[in-house]
Write a protein that holds these residues in place. Sequence first.
Motif, PDB file in Angstrom:
ATOM      1  N   ILE A 102    -108.772  33.813  64.251  1.00  0.00           N
ATOM      2  CA  ILE A 102    -108.706  35.095  64.959  1.00  0.00           C
ATOM      3  C   ILE A 102    -107.528  35.904  64.430  1.00  0.00           C
ATOM      4  CG2 ILE A 102    -107.335  34.296  66.924  1.00  0.00           C
ATOM      5  CD1 ILE A 102    -110.324  36.637  67.234  1.00  0.00           C
ATOM      6  N   ALA A 103    -106.445  35.225  64.035  1.00  0.00           N
ATOM      7  CA  ALA A 103    -105.278  35.921  63.479  1.00  0.00           C
ATOM      8  C   ALA A 103    -105.651  36.608  62.169  1.00  0.00           C
ATOM      9  CB  ALA A 103    -104.128  34.947  63.264  1.00  0.00           C
ATOM     10  N   THR A 104    -106.435  35.939  61.335  1.00  0.00           N
ATOM     11  CA  THR A 104    -106.860  36.535  60.067  1.00  0.00           C
ATOM     12  C   THR A 104    -107.767  37.729  60.318  1.00  0.00           C
ATOM     13  OG1 THR A 104    -106.631  34.452  58.871  1.00  0.00           O
ATOM     14  CG2 THR A 104    -108.085  36.105  57.895  1.00  0.00           C
ATOM     15  N   VAL A 105    -108.711  37.593  61.234  1.00  0.00           N
ATOM     16  CA  VAL A 105    -109.603  38.712  61.565  1.00  0.00           C
ATOM     17  C   VAL A 105    -108.777  39.893  62.055  1.00  0.00           C
ATOM     18  CG1 VAL A 105    -111.451  39.504  63.107  1.00  0.00           C
ATOM     19  CG2 VAL A 105    -111.595  37.241  62.029  1.00  0.00           C
ATOM     20  N   HIS A 106    -107.814  39.621  62.921  1.00  0.00           N
ATOM     21  CA  HIS A 106    -106.936  40.673  63.436  1.00  0.00           C
ATOM     22  C   HIS A 106    -106.188  41.364  62.296  1.00  0.00           C
ATOM     23  CE1 HIS A 106    -104.090  42.786  65.975  1.00  0.00           C
ATOM     24  NE2 HIS A 106    -103.130  42.261  65.244  1.00  0.00           N
ATOM     25  N   LYS A 107    -105.621  40.585  61.380  1.00  0.00           N
ATOM     26  CA  LYS A 107    -104.870  41.147  60.259  1.00  0.00           C
ATOM     27  C   LYS A 107    -105.762  42.016  59.375  1.00  0.00           C
ATOM     28  CE  LYS A 107    -101.362  37.565  59.600  1.00  0.00           C
ATOM     29  NZ  LYS A 107    -100.887  36.542  58.640  1.00  0.00           N
ATOM     30  N   VAL A 108    -106.969  41.532  59.083  1.00  0.00           N
ATOM     31  CA  VAL A 108    -107.893  42.291  58.234  1.00  0.00           C
ATOM     32  C   VAL A 108    -108.286  43.595  58.914  1.00  0.00           C
ATOM     33  CG1 VAL A 108    -110.208  42.299  57.204  1.00  0.00           C
ATOM     34  CG2 VAL A 108    -108.742  40.277  56.969  1.00  0.00           C
ATOM     35  N   LEU A 109    -108.647  43.514  60.182  1.00  0.00           N
ATOM     36  CA  LEU A 109    -109.028  44.735  60.901  1.00  0.00           C
ATOM     37  C   LEU A 109    -107.864  45.719  60.940  1.00  0.00           C
ATOM     38  CD1 LEU A 109    -111.122  43.295  63.861  1.00  0.00           C
ATOM     39  CD2 LEU A 109    -111.973  44.509  61.840  1.00  0.00           C
ATOM     40  N   HIS A 110    -106.679  45.236  61.244  1.00  0.00           N
ATOM     41  CA  HIS A 110    -105.502  46.107  61.289  1.00  0.00           C
ATOM     42  C   HIS A 110    -105.247  46.754  59.930  1.00  0.00           C
ATOM     43  CE1 HIS A 110    -101.700  47.616  62.809  1.00  0.00           C
ATOM     44  NE2 HIS A 110    -101.127  47.162  61.702  1.00  0.00           N
ATOM     45  N   LEU A 126    -119.033  37.736  58.959  1.00  0.00           N
ATOM     46  CA  LEU A 126    -118.258  37.528  57.737  1.00  0.00           C
ATOM     47  C   LEU A 126    -118.661  38.517  56.658  1.00  0.00           C
ATOM     48  CD1 LEU A 126    -117.877  33.674  57.169  1.00  0.00           C
ATOM     49  CD2 LEU A 126    -116.081  35.367  57.453  1.00  0.00           C
ATOM     50  N   VAL A 127    -119.955  38.736  56.505  1.00  0.00           N
ATOM     51  CA  VAL A 127    -120.441  39.700  55.505  1.00  0.00           C
ATOM     52  C   VAL A 127    -119.905  41.085  55.833  1.00  0.00           C
ATOM     53  CG1 VAL A 127    -122.483  40.865  54.577  1.00  0.00           C
ATOM     54  CG2 VAL A 127    -122.500  38.384  54.883  1.00  0.00           C
ATOM     55  N   ALA A 128    -119.966  41.474  57.104  1.00  0.00           N
ATOM     56  CA  ALA A 128    -119.502  42.802  57.513  1.00  0.00           C
ATOM     57  C   ALA A 128    -118.003  42.959  57.245  1.00  0.00           C
ATOM     58  CB  ALA A 128    -119.815  43.037  58.984  1.00  0.00           C
ATOM     59  N   LEU A 129    -117.227  41.964  57.626  1.00  0.00           N
ATOM     60  CA  LEU A 129    -115.777  42.025  57.382  1.00  0.00           C
ATOM     61  C   LEU A 129    -115.488  42.097  55.882  1.00  0.00           C
ATOM     62  CD1 LEU A 129    -114.477  39.445  60.003  1.00  0.00           C
ATOM     63  CD2 LEU A 129    -114.083  41.919  60.015  1.00  0.00           C
ATOM     64  N   ARG A 130    -116.240  41.323  55.104  1.00  0.00           N
ATOM     65  CA  ARG A 130    -116.055  41.327  53.649  1.00  0.00           C
ATOM     66  C   ARG A 130    -116.391  42.695  53.072  1.00  0.00           C
ATOM     67  NH1 ARG A 130    -118.522  36.716  52.622  1.00  0.00           N
ATOM     68  NH2 ARG A 130    -120.568  37.582  52.234  1.00  0.00           N
ATOM     69  N   GLN A 131    -117.477  43.312  53.544  1.00  0.00           N
ATOM     70  CA  GLN A 131    -117.870  44.632  53.052  1.00  0.00           C
ATOM     71  C   GLN A 131    -116.826  45.694  53.396  1.00  0.00           C
ATOM     72  OE1 GLN A 131    -120.067  43.831  50.676  1.00  0.00           O
ATOM     73  NE2 GLN A 131    -121.229  45.641  51.216  1.00  0.00           N
ATOM     74  N   VAL A 132    -116.311  45.645  54.606  1.00  0.00           N
ATOM     75  CA  VAL A 132    -115.293  46.615  55.015  1.00  0.00           C
ATOM     76  C   VAL A 132    -114.023  46.406  54.190  1.00  0.00           C
ATOM     77  CG1 VAL A 132    -113.807  47.373  56.916  1.00  0.00           C
ATOM     78  CG2 VAL A 132    -116.251  46.987  57.314  1.00  0.00           C
ATOM     79  N   ALA A 133    -113.627  45.147  53.996  1.00  0.00           N
ATOM     80  CA  ALA A 133    -112.440  44.869  53.181  1.00  0.00           C
ATOM     81  C   ALA A 133    -112.668  45.322  51.741  1.00  0.00           C
ATOM     82  CB  ALA A 133    -112.101  43.378  53.233  1.00  0.00           C
ATOM     83  N   LYS A 134    -113.859  45.060  51.224  1.00  0.00           N
ATOM     84  CA  LYS A 134    -114.188  45.476  49.848  1.00  0.00           C
ATOM     85  C   LYS A 134    -114.122  46.997  49.722  1.00  0.00           C
ATOM     86  CE  LYS A 134    -117.837  44.871  46.395  1.00  0.00           C
ATOM     87  NZ  LYS A 134    -119.177  44.322  46.156  1.00  0.00           N
ATOM     88  N   ALA A 135    -114.583  47.701  50.746  1.00  0.00           N
ATOM     89  CA  ALA A 135    -114.563  49.169  50.728  1.00  0.00           C
ATOM     90  C   ALA A 135    -113.139  49.696  50.605  1.00  0.00           C
ATOM     91  CB  ALA A 135    -115.229  49.722  51.990  1.00  0.00           C
ATOM     92  N   HIS A 136    -112.202  48.990  51.191  1.00  0.00           N
ATOM     93  CA  HIS A 136    -110.796  49.411  51.170  1.00  0.00           C
ATOM     94  C   HIS A 136    -110.027  48.816  49.995  1.00  0.00           C
ATOM     95  CE1 HIS A 136    -110.476  51.530  55.071  1.00  0.00           C
ATOM     96  NE2 HIS A 136    -111.556  50.825  55.334  1.00  0.00           N
ATOM     97  N   GLY A 137    -110.699  47.966  49.234  1.00  0.00           N
ATOM     98  CA  GLY A 137    -110.047  47.284  48.109  1.00  0.00           C
ATOM     99  C   GLY A 137    -109.437  45.986  48.591  1.00  0.00           C
ATOM    100  N   MET A 138    -109.990  44.888  48.145  1.00  0.00           N
ATOM    101  CA  MET A 138    -109.539  43.580  48.633  1.00  0.00           C
ATOM    102  C   MET A 138    -108.040  43.366  48.393  1.00  0.00           C
ATOM    103  SD  MET A 138    -112.052  41.973  50.092  1.00  0.00           S
ATOM    104  CE  MET A 138    -112.461  40.269  49.890  1.00  0.00           C
ATOM    105  N   ALA A 139    -107.560  43.753  47.235  1.00  0.00           N
ATOM    106  CA  ALA A 139    -106.134  43.559  46.935  1.00  0.00           C
ATOM    107  C   ALA A 139    -105.264  44.361  47.897  1.00  0.00           C
ATOM    108  CB  ALA A 139    -105.831  43.953  45.489  1.00  0.00           C
ATOM    109  N   GLU A 140    -105.673  45.584  48.191  1.00  0.00           N
ATOM    110  CA  GLU A 140    -104.916  46.435  49.110  1.00  0.00           C
ATOM    111  C   GLU A 140    -104.976  45.879  50.534  1.00  0.00           C
ATOM    112  OE1 GLU A 140    -102.509  49.560  50.462  1.00  0.00           O
ATOM    113  OE2 GLU A 140    -102.789  48.643  48.497  1.00  0.00           O
ATOM    114  N   VAL A 141    -106.131  45.398  50.949  1.00  0.00           N
ATOM    115  CA  VAL A 141    -106.259  44.807  52.280  1.00  0.00           C
ATOM    116  C   VAL A 141    -105.374  43.567  52.380  1.00  0.00           C
ATOM    117  CG1 VAL A 141    -107.852  43.653  53.885  1.00  0.00           C
ATOM    118  CG2 VAL A 141    -108.543  45.766  52.730  1.00  0.00           C
ATOM    119  N   ALA A 142    -105.394  42.731  51.358  1.00  0.00           N
ATOM    120  CA  ALA A 142    -104.549  41.532  51.360  1.00  0.00           C
ATOM    121  C   ALA A 142    -103.078  41.923  51.467  1.00  0.00           C
ATOM    122  CB  ALA A 142    -104.803  40.710  50.095  1.00  0.00           C
TER     123      ALA A 142
END
Length: 99
Positions: A77-85, A39-55
């Motif tokens: 798993i669907a949310t993880v997939h969406k975030v990674l994509h 979760l921390v790793a996914l959050r950091q990667v999303a934060k790096a790309h801008g949470m609003a933009e990732v959303a």
Amino acid sequence: MTARDKSYEQATLQALTEPAEAAAYIEAVLELDDPAALLVALRQVAKAHGMAEVARRANMGEKTLFKSLSENGNPTIATVHKVLHAVGLRLSVTPEPAH
């Protein structure tokens, strides 16, 4: 947080905008077999790309994204997939090395 800490965090987040770096980071965290660390790793990667933009790219609300990736989050798993994509990554499965 000292200026040095902020500088380190900024450098780390900058590195995580690179798909190869982000993929290696998440892969290394997966090796830990620790859902909280993932979760921390996914959050950091999303934060790096801008949470609003990732959303936006993941076609989900910002609050939903923040909640899913929060310390107490339990993303599907669907949310993880969406975030990674949304950050240019995808899930894959590989065989474990022989022991």
